[in-house]
Design a protein around this motif. Structure first.
Motif, PDB file in Angstrom:
ATOM      1  N   GLY A   1      90.378  20.341  66.595  1.00  0.00           N
ATOM      2  CA  GLY A   1      89.894  21.033  67.786  1.00  0.00           C
ATOM      3  C   GLY A   1      90.968  21.087  68.851  1.00  0.00           C
ATOM      4  O   GLY A   1      91.633  20.077  69.130  1.00  0.00           O
TER       5      GLY A   1
ATOM      6  N   GLY B   1      91.475  17.375  70.534  1.00  0.00           N
ATOM      7  CA  GLY B   1      90.502  16.394  70.068  1.00  0.00           C
ATOM      8  C   GLY B   1      91.099  15.471  69.028  1.00  0.00           C
ATOM      9  O   GLY B   1      92.014  15.848  68.289  1.00  0.00           O
TER      10      GLY B   1
ATOM     11  N   ILE C   1      90.033  12.623  73.559  1.00  0.00           N
ATOM     12  CA  ILE C   1      90.743  13.863  73.816  1.00  0.00           C
ATOM     13  C   ILE C   1      92.041  13.528  74.522  1.00  0.00           C
ATOM     14  O   ILE C   1      92.074  12.641  75.391  1.00  0.00           O
ATOM     15  CB  ILE C   1      89.894  14.822  74.672  1.00  0.00           C
ATOM     16  CG1 ILE C   1      88.651  15.294  73.906  1.00  0.00           C
ATOM     17  CG2 ILE C   1      90.704  16.022  75.140  1.00  0.00           C
ATOM     18  CD1 ILE C   1      87.685  16.099  74.750  1.00  0.00           C
TER      19      ILE C   1
ATOM     20  N   ILE D   1      86.008  13.144  67.459  1.00  0.00           N
ATOM     21  CA  ILE D   1      85.879  14.474  68.051  1.00  0.00           C
ATOM     22  C   ILE D   1      86.387  15.505  67.059  1.00  0.00           C
ATOM     23  O   ILE D   1      87.552  15.495  66.658  1.00  0.00           O
ATOM     24  CB  ILE D   1      86.619  14.546  69.386  1.00  0.00           C
ATOM     25  CG1 ILE D   1      85.942  13.604  70.378  1.00  0.00           C
ATOM     26  CG2 ILE D   1      86.620  15.976  69.923  1.00  0.00           C
ATOM     27  CD1 ILE D   1      86.639  13.486  71.705  1.00  0.00           C
TER      28      ILE D   1
ATOM     29  N   ASP E   1      85.641  19.172  67.383  1.00  0.00           N
ATOM     30  CA  ASP E   1      85.986  20.470  67.957  1.00  0.00           C
ATOM     31  C   ASP E   1      86.005  20.363  69.472  1.00  0.00           C
ATOM     32  O   ASP E   1      85.200  19.627  70.071  1.00  0.00           O
ATOM     33  CB  ASP E   1      84.964  21.532  67.521  1.00  0.00           C
ATOM     34  CG  ASP E   1      85.479  22.952  67.710  1.00  0.00           C
ATOM     35  OD1 ASP E   1      86.702  23.114  67.905  1.00  0.00           O
ATOM     36  OD2 ASP E   1      84.670  23.893  67.651  1.00  0.00           O
ATOM     37  N   VAL E   2      86.932  21.106  70.083  1.00  0.00           N
ATOM     38  CA  VAL E   2      87.048  21.207  71.541  1.00  0.00           C
ATOM     39  C   VAL E   2      87.274  22.672  71.871  1.00  0.00           C
ATOM     40  O   VAL E   2      88.219  23.285  71.355  1.00  0.00           O
ATOM     41  CB  VAL E   2      88.225  20.373  72.087  1.00  0.00           C
ATOM     42  CG1 VAL E   2      88.247  20.443  73.621  1.00  0.00           C
ATOM     43  CG2 VAL E   2      88.166  18.929  71.619  1.00  0.00           C
TER      44      VAL E   2
ATOM     45  N   TYR F   1      83.492  22.325  75.942  1.00  0.00           N
ATOM     46  CA  TYR F   1      82.493  21.884  74.980  1.00  0.00           C
ATOM     47  C   TYR F   1      83.170  21.116  73.856  1.00  0.00           C
ATOM     48  O   TYR F   1      84.282  21.456  73.437  1.00  0.00           O
ATOM     49  CB  TYR F   1      81.738  23.080  74.405  1.00  0.00           C
ATOM     50  CG  TYR F   1      80.835  23.751  75.408  1.00  0.00           C
ATOM     51  CD1 TYR F   1      79.472  23.451  75.463  1.00  0.00           C
ATOM     52  CD2 TYR F   1      81.346  24.674  76.327  1.00  0.00           C
ATOM     53  CE1 TYR F   1      78.643  24.058  76.385  1.00  0.00           C
ATOM     54  CE2 TYR F   1      80.519  25.283  77.258  1.00  0.00           C
ATOM     55  CZ  TYR F   1      79.171  24.970  77.286  1.00  0.00           C
ATOM     56  OH  TYR F   1      78.348  25.561  78.214  1.00  0.00           O
ATOM     57  N   LEU F   2      82.488  20.080  73.369  1.00  0.00           N
ATOM     58  CA  LEU F   2      83.035  19.312  72.262  1.00  0.00           C
ATOM     59  C   LEU F   2      81.930  18.866  71.323  1.00  0.00           C
ATOM     60  O   LEU F   2      80.784  18.657  71.723  1.00  0.00           O
ATOM     61  CB  LEU F   2      83.827  18.105  72.766  1.00  0.00           C
ATOM     62  CG  LEU F   2      83.111  17.119  73.678  1.00  0.00           C
ATOM     63  CD1 LEU F   2      82.881  15.808  72.927  1.00  0.00           C
ATOM     64  CD2 LEU F   2      83.918  16.846  74.932  1.00  0.00           C
TER      65      LEU F   2
ATOM     66  N   ASN G   1      81.134  16.026  68.185  1.00  0.00           N
ATOM     67  CA  ASN G   1      81.591  14.824  67.486  1.00  0.00           C
ATOM     68  C   ASN G   1      81.176  14.886  66.017  1.00  0.00           C
ATOM     69  O   ASN G   1      80.195  15.537  65.653  1.00  0.00           O
ATOM     70  CB  ASN G   1      81.078  13.542  68.159  1.00  0.00           C
ATOM     71  CG  ASN G   1      79.573  13.438  68.186  1.00  0.00           C
ATOM     72  OD1 ASN G   1      78.868  14.445  68.196  1.00  0.00           O
ATOM     73  ND2 ASN G   1      79.059  12.222  68.198  1.00  0.00           N
TER      74      ASN G   1
END
Length: 380
Positions: A301, A320, A327, A351, A353-354, A363-364, A366
């Motif tokens: 991410g 991420g 992050i 994490i 995706d970021v 937005y993230l 897990n």
């Protein structure tokens, strides 16, 4: 509800607040960083190993789960989307990235990457479709990697649309035979560039060149799981998994060979000695990373911050980390990382995706069997 463990790290002062929405309770944490004071808000929970989030113009969100499929999220509630292309979920494989076309409001296209095949062999693949209620329609399979490999590892599989409406798709080296990333006829260990209909752009760097797959944009990449185009500079940045160590931030430019596995900063998993297939840490004609993540980040991410929500982070990258469970905020000047700050260490877990949403918030997702989508927003 997914519970967030206590925050760790001296830079994070926290306060827990409970609120309600129409469909679920939210847990909010107040977070102090070097330049911004933030709130961490849980948007939706009950996710199982989600992989990516995309944003529709009406505020709804699409989330992929590696093994279970595609979900539509609205007002904190999620609905399964039917009609997803067949995919094979095993270990790191399954339904992976999701992005919407930059002209979605005109054409309605949604793009998905996934591992296609069976327990004997799979390939990373790309398809597009339109959303009709809770079902995908007009499904078109656009591309698949040209060398099937036993399933389970190193799919890469991040997609980014560029300013010219072509797209880049990362393909991992598949983990079985790392030297394949140096085979210019093999898509494994590369970034490919395609038109939005899956055809090959005429100006790809290797079009018409003997011994090269025409889809290739770069090669010698191990496993890219974060890629963005900077809106101000046009630069393409990617985060790439190394072996033990050697996680990289790369500036992606057409025609480059990024060295894997002939040249790598990483080490052998078992011995911590030089990677067995590597000849050197640096090699003429191969591109070194701009930055090495030490200690290991296991990056997945990547977002670039722009707009009015986070003015002190303008132009920064947010990378991420899976293993690192945090992050990293990276400040870039003249294509060089000049500063890094840890955010959310050991807070929401691995994490995956970021992304920055069209609303300007971060937005993230897990990666866990009981995971959630979170939003970072200014607390002011």
């Amino acid at each position: 509800m997914h519970k967030i463990p206590p925050l760790l790290g001296s830079t994070l002062a926290t306060a827990l607040l409970w609120g309600t929405t129409a469909s679920a309770m939210e847990l909010i944490q107040e977070i102090g960083t070097e330049y911004e004071r933030l709130r961490l808000v849980q948007v939706v929970d009950g996710l199982a190993h989600p992989w990516a989030v995309a944003f529709l113009p009406d505020g709804r969100k699409l989330i992929t789960e590696r093994a279970r499929g595609l979900y539509l999220v609205e007002n904190g509630a999620k609905t399964r989307v039917e009609g997803v292309p067949d995919f094979h979920a095993q270990n790191q494989g399954g339904l992976l990235d999701v992005v919407v076309h930059p002209h979605y409001e005109d054409n309605g296209w949604i793009y998905l990457t996934y591992s296609r095949g069976d327990r004997n062999a799979t390939v990373p693949a790309l398809a597009r479709a339109r959303l009709d209620g809770n079902r995908l329609v007009d499904v078109e399979e656009l591309f698949e990697s040209n060398e099937p490999t036993r399933p389970g590892r190193h799919y890469g599989s991040r997609v980014v649309f560029l300013d010219d409406d072509t797209l880049l798709m990362s393909i991992g080296d598949r983990g079985a035979e790392p030297p394949r990333a140096q085979d210019s006829l093999d898509h494994s260990g590369s970034v490919v560039r395609l038109n939005d209909d899956g055809s090959v752009p005429a100006d790809n760097p290797f079009v018409g060149k003997e011994g090269y797959a025409p889809e290739l944009y770069t090669y010698g990449n191990r496993n890219i799981q974060g890629i963005v185009q900077h809106p101000a500079t046009g630069d393409i940045w990617a985060t790439e998994h190394g072996p033990r160590g050697g996680d990289e931030l790369n500036l992606i430019e057409p025609g480059n060979n990024y060295g894997w596995p002939t040249a790598t900063l990483g080490r052998d998993y078992r011995t911590e000695g030089p990677f067995p297939d590597a000849e050197t840490r640096h090699r003429d004609g191969m591109v070194d990373p701009v930055f090495e993540f030490l200690p290991t980040l296991a990056p997945s991410g990547l977002a670039v911050v722009s707009g009015e929500r986070f003015p002190r982070w303008e132009g920064n990258l947010l990378a991420g980390g899976l293993r690192a469970q945090r992050i990293l905020r990276l400040v870039i000047e003249n294509r060089t990382v000049v500063h890094a700050e840890e955010l959310l260490p050991m807070t929401v877990g691995r994490i995956r995706d970021v992304r920055q949403g069209p609303d300007g918030y971060i937005y993230l997702l897990n990666d866990a069997p009981d995971a959630a989508l979170y939003r970072l927003e200014p607390s002011r």
